[in-house]
Scaffold this motif. Structure first.
Motif, PDB file in Angstrom:
ATOM      1  N   LYS A   1      21.293  59.361 -31.733  1.00 11.08           N
ATOM      2  CA  LYS A   1      20.907  60.182 -30.579  1.00 11.08           C
ATOM      3  C   LYS A   1      19.425  60.024 -30.275  1.00 11.08           C
ATOM      4  CE  LYS A   1      24.421  63.806 -31.233  1.00 11.08           C
ATOM      5  NZ  LYS A   1      24.648  65.213 -31.667  1.00 11.08           N
ATOM      6  N   ALA A   2      18.617  59.942 -31.324  1.00 14.83           N
ATOM      7  CA  ALA A   2      17.180  59.764 -31.137  1.00 14.83           C
ATOM      8  C   ALA A   2      16.872  58.434 -30.459  1.00 14.83           C
ATOM      9  CB  ALA A   2      16.469  59.855 -32.489  1.00 14.83           C
ATOM     10  N   VAL A   3      17.504  57.359 -30.940  1.00 14.01           N
ATOM     11  CA  VAL A   3      17.288  56.034 -30.343  1.00 14.01           C
ATOM     12  C   VAL A   3      17.767  56.025 -28.892  1.00 14.01           C
ATOM     13  CG1 VAL A   3      17.946  53.597 -30.436  1.00 14.01           C
ATOM     14  CG2 VAL A   3      17.400  54.819 -32.556  1.00 14.01           C
ATOM     15  N   ASP A   4      18.935  56.605 -28.640  1.00 12.45           N
ATOM     16  CA  ASP A   4      19.472  56.644 -27.276  1.00 12.45           C
ATOM     17  C   ASP A   4      18.533  57.408 -26.339  1.00 12.45           C
ATOM     18  OD1 ASP A   4      21.661  55.207 -28.100  1.00 12.45           O
ATOM     19  OD2 ASP A   4      23.004  56.940 -28.243  1.00 12.45           O
ATOM     20  N   SER A   5      17.977  58.510 -26.811  1.00  7.45           N
ATOM     21  CA  SER A   5      17.047  59.300 -25.995  1.00  7.45           C
ATOM     22  C   SER A   5      15.794  58.487 -25.662  1.00  7.45           C
ATOM     23  CB  SER A   5      16.651  60.586 -26.724  1.00  7.45           C
ATOM     24  OG  SER A   5      17.757  61.436 -26.895  1.00  7.45           O
ATOM     25  N   LEU A   6      15.291  57.741 -26.648  1.00 11.35           N
ATOM     26  CA  LEU A   6      14.097  56.918 -26.436  1.00 11.35           C
ATOM     27  C   LEU A   6      14.358  55.783 -25.458  1.00 11.35           C
ATOM     28  CD1 LEU A   6      12.827  56.735 -30.130  1.00 11.35           C
ATOM     29  CD2 LEU A   6      11.832  58.078 -28.265  1.00 11.35           C
ATOM     30  N   ARG A   7      15.581  55.274 -25.459  1.00 13.30           N
ATOM     31  CA  ARG A   7      15.933  54.235 -24.482  1.00 13.30           C
ATOM     32  C   ARG A   7      16.051  54.844 -23.088  1.00 13.30           C
ATOM     33  NH1 ARG A   7      17.836  49.124 -24.738  1.00 13.30           N
ATOM     34  NH2 ARG A   7      18.122  49.205 -27.011  1.00 13.30           N
ATOM     35  N   GLU A   8      16.716  55.988 -23.012  1.00 11.52           N
ATOM     36  CA  GLU A   8      16.971  56.617 -21.707  1.00 11.52           C
ATOM     37  C   GLU A   8      15.694  57.114 -21.032  1.00 11.52           C
ATOM     38  OE1 GLU A   8      19.801  59.629 -22.689  1.00 11.52           O
ATOM     39  OE2 GLU A   8      21.381  58.162 -23.170  1.00 11.52           O
ATOM     40  N   ASP A   9      14.742  57.626 -21.817  1.00  9.61           N
ATOM     41  CA  ASP A   9      13.526  58.155 -21.188  1.00  9.61           C
ATOM     42  C   ASP A   9      12.433  57.098 -21.003  1.00  9.61           C
ATOM     43  OD1 ASP A   9      12.203  57.832 -23.636  1.00  9.61           O
ATOM     44  OD2 ASP A   9      12.172  59.969 -24.126  1.00  9.61           O
ATOM     45  N   GLY A  10      12.738  55.853 -21.364  1.00  8.90           N
ATOM     46  CA  GLY A  10      11.803  54.755 -21.125  1.00  8.90           C
ATOM     47  C   GLY A  10      10.797  54.511 -22.240  1.00  8.90           C
ATOM     48  N   THR A  11      10.878  55.300 -23.317  1.00  7.50           N
ATOM     49  CA  THR A  11       9.914  55.134 -24.405  1.00  7.50           C
ATOM     50  C   THR A  11      10.029  53.768 -25.077  1.00  7.50           C
ATOM     51  OG1 THR A  11       9.884  57.515 -24.851  1.00  7.50           O
ATOM     52  CG2 THR A  11       9.110  56.065 -26.611  1.00  7.50           C
ATOM     53  N   LEU A  12      11.262  53.314 -25.342  1.00  7.32           N
ATOM     54  CA  LEU A  12      11.429  52.000 -25.972  1.00  7.32           C
ATOM     55  C   LEU A  12      10.854  50.891 -25.102  1.00  7.32           C
ATOM     56  CD1 LEU A  12      15.015  52.139 -27.560  1.00  7.32           C
ATOM     57  CD2 LEU A  12      12.804  52.336 -28.709  1.00  7.32           C
ATOM     58  N   ALA A  13      11.075  50.995 -23.796  1.00  7.11           N
ATOM     59  CA  ALA A  13      10.549  49.979 -22.874  1.00  7.11           C
ATOM     60  C   ALA A  13       9.023  49.963 -22.900  1.00  7.11           C
ATOM     61  CB  ALA A  13      11.056  50.245 -21.466  1.00  7.11           C
TER      62      ALA A  13
ATOM     63  N   GLN B   1      11.422  62.369 -32.546  1.00  6.61           N
ATOM     64  CA  GLN B   1      12.659  62.876 -31.954  1.00  6.61           C
ATOM     65  C   GLN B   1      13.442  63.715 -32.957  1.00  6.61           C
ATOM     66  OE1 GLN B   1      14.412  62.579 -28.890  1.00  6.61           O
ATOM     67  NE2 GLN B   1      12.492  61.915 -27.974  1.00  6.61           N
ATOM     68  N   LEU B   2      13.361  63.337 -34.223  1.00  6.65           N
ATOM     69  CA  LEU B   2      14.086  64.049 -35.274  1.00  6.65           C
ATOM     70  C   LEU B   2      13.341  65.291 -35.767  1.00  6.65           C
ATOM     71  CD1 LEU B   2      15.288  60.984 -37.394  1.00  6.65           C
ATOM     72  CD2 LEU B   2      16.663  62.348 -35.816  1.00  6.65           C
ATOM     73  N   GLY B   3      12.104  65.476 -35.279  1.00  3.11           N
ATOM     74  CA  GLY B   3      11.336  66.662 -35.647  1.00  3.11           C
ATOM     75  C   GLY B   3      10.361  66.469 -36.787  1.00  3.11           C
ATOM     76  N   TYR B   4       9.994  65.188 -37.071  1.00  2.00           N
ATOM     77  CA  TYR B   4       9.066  64.905 -38.159  1.00  2.00           C
ATOM     78  C   TYR B   4       7.806  64.254 -37.603  1.00  2.00           C
ATOM     79  CZ  TYR B   4      13.132  65.815 -41.062  1.00  2.00           C
ATOM     80  OH  TYR B   4      14.216  66.416 -41.646  1.00  2.00           O
ATOM     81  N   ASP B   5       6.645  64.883 -37.833  1.00  2.82           N
ATOM     82  CA  ASP B   5       5.413  64.273 -37.355  1.00  2.82           C
ATOM     83  C   ASP B   5       4.973  63.170 -38.317  1.00  2.82           C
ATOM     84  OD1 ASP B   5       4.150  65.507 -39.525  1.00  2.82           O
ATOM     85  OD2 ASP B   5       3.427  67.190 -38.316  1.00  2.82           O
ATOM     86  N   LYS B   6       3.886  62.512 -37.975  1.00  4.92           N
ATOM     87  CA  LYS B   6       3.456  61.342 -38.744  1.00  4.92           C
ATOM     88  C   LYS B   6       3.189  61.682 -40.206  1.00  4.92           C
ATOM     89  CE  LYS B   6       0.451  57.303 -38.215  1.00  4.92           C
ATOM     90  NZ  LYS B   6      -0.591  56.655 -37.382  1.00  4.92           N
ATOM     91  N   SER B   7       2.662  62.879 -40.459  1.00  6.79           N
ATOM     92  CA  SER B   7       2.330  63.269 -41.827  1.00  6.79           C
ATOM     93  C   SER B   7       3.567  63.493 -42.691  1.00  6.79           C
ATOM     94  CB  SER B   7       1.488  64.555 -41.823  1.00  6.79           C
ATOM     95  OG  SER B   7       2.230  65.644 -41.293  1.00  6.79           O
ATOM     96  N   ALA B   8       4.730  63.665 -42.049  1.00  7.17           N
ATOM     97  CA  ALA B   8       5.972  63.898 -42.790  1.00  7.17           C
ATOM     98  C   ALA B   8       6.760  62.620 -43.046  1.00  7.17           C
ATOM     99  CB  ALA B   8       6.850  64.903 -42.043  1.00  7.17           C
ATOM    100  N   VAL B   9       6.221  61.487 -42.599  1.00  7.18           N
ATOM    101  CA  VAL B   9       6.901  60.199 -42.781  1.00  7.18           C
ATOM    102  C   VAL B   9       6.392  59.509 -44.045  1.00  7.18           C
ATOM    103  CG1 VAL B   9       7.237  57.879 -41.834  1.00  7.18           C
ATOM    104  CG2 VAL B   9       7.366  59.875 -40.326  1.00  7.18           C
ATOM    105  N   VAL B  10       7.315  59.099 -44.887  1.00  7.16           N
ATOM    106  CA  VAL B  10       6.987  58.375 -46.122  1.00  7.16           C
ATOM    107  C   VAL B  10       7.542  56.959 -45.997  1.00  7.16           C
ATOM    108  CG1 VAL B  10       7.314  58.280 -48.622  1.00  7.16           C
ATOM    109  CG2 VAL B  10       7.096  60.505 -47.476  1.00  7.16           C
TER     110      VAL B  10
END
Length: 297
Positions: A268-280, A97-106
């Protein structure tokens, strides 16, 4: 805030004045009712959340912290970077959501208690079953909640604690929990046992104490309780879960630096994930077995 101060020294006078004004607004005291009812975001006002171009600890990277070992069902096989397990999956969903793919996560290892202790953080956000509370908000920022949680009691099947059906039944047994957790708070504030609880630096130590009979029961969050009884201490059972206290459910939140410019973006990222059902969907995939337990009253 130290990054902003360095920016002032490199900025023209007019721009520096604007930065100083922004700092003054961002550091202004929050009204008590606002601080109690919303995620901390004292330094995030006015932040533009440009995907993949946030001011992070390492340019172009997103540094995420959790404890070691990383327990199931929150992480799979003690490998936070795998994307498997509820919190690992949530972390990568937030990163996306923040614009970072898996390879950019440390990933970074940070002990549970240090994640929300006062002081500058070495991570962009921490994900480690940290419950949002007003007391912790004095030292750190939180995102909005990504999981509603209940606390549960585990006891060996043949122990006297295993027969408890109510909170008063637990007041005469020896209880244990990890230091700094809401699990320990529930023992002290809800159960109010007649003997002091045993306090451990790690859940692993609490589990060992339970196995060895050093305590009659331990308190952990409900999904962890299901995993412990199913896979780690199979001669234990879930005695029951506690009701939520007050009108607001206990929630896990992502932990950030106090006054972090990222707080509003992460929220905002967490809220978006809740609203679009991703967290569920993530919860259904990784926590679906942790669905029910008797309620202790």
């Amino acid at each position: 805030m130290h990054l902003a101060l360095r920016a002032i020294r490199r900025t023209a006078p007019a721009a520096a004045a604007a930065v100083l004004l922004a700092l003054a607004v961002g550091c202004a005291p929050q009204p008590e009712d606002q601080a109690a009812g919303a995620p901390s975001s004292s330094g995030a006002a006015g932040t533009t959340c440009v995907q993949g171009k946030l001011v992070t600890k390492s340019a172009g990277k997103l540094t995420i912290a959790t404890d070691s070992p990383a327990y199931e069902p929150w992480f799979k096989d003690d490998k936070p970077a795998s994307g498997k397990g509820f919190e690992s999956a949530v972390a990568y969903a937030v990163a996306k959501q923040l614009g970072y793919d898996k390879s950019a996560v440390v990933w970074q290892s940070v002990p549970f208690n240090k994640a929300f202790a006062p002081g500058e953080k070495t991570f962009d956000f921490d994900i480690n079953q940290v419950s949002i509370s007003n007391e912790r908000k004095k030292a750190v920022d939180f995102s909005s909640g990504y999981y509603d949680v209940r606390q549960a009691v585990i006891a060996l099947k043949d122990s006297k604690a295993a027969k408890a059906t109510s909170i008063p039944d637990l007041q005469n047994v020896k209880l244990g929990a990890q230091v700094g957790t809401t699990s320990l708070d529930y023992i002290n504030d809800v159960v109010k046992p007649k003997q002091d609880p045993a306090v451990y630096a790690k859940n692993d130590q609490a589990k060992s104490a339970l196995k060895n009979g050093q305590v009659d029961a331990i308190v952990v969050d409900l999904p962890t309780a299901f995993y412990i009884t199913a896979a780690e201490v199979t001669d234990a059972k879930i005695v029951g879960q506690f009701e939520k206290e007050g009108g607001t459910p206990e929630q896990f939140g992502l932990v950030l630096d106090k006054g972090s410019a990222l707080t509003s973006c992460v929220t905002k990222a967490v809220d978006s994930l809740r609203e679009d059902g991703t967290l569920a969907k993530i919860e259904q995939e990784w926590l679906s077995d942790a669905v029910d337990a008797p309620v202790l009253k």
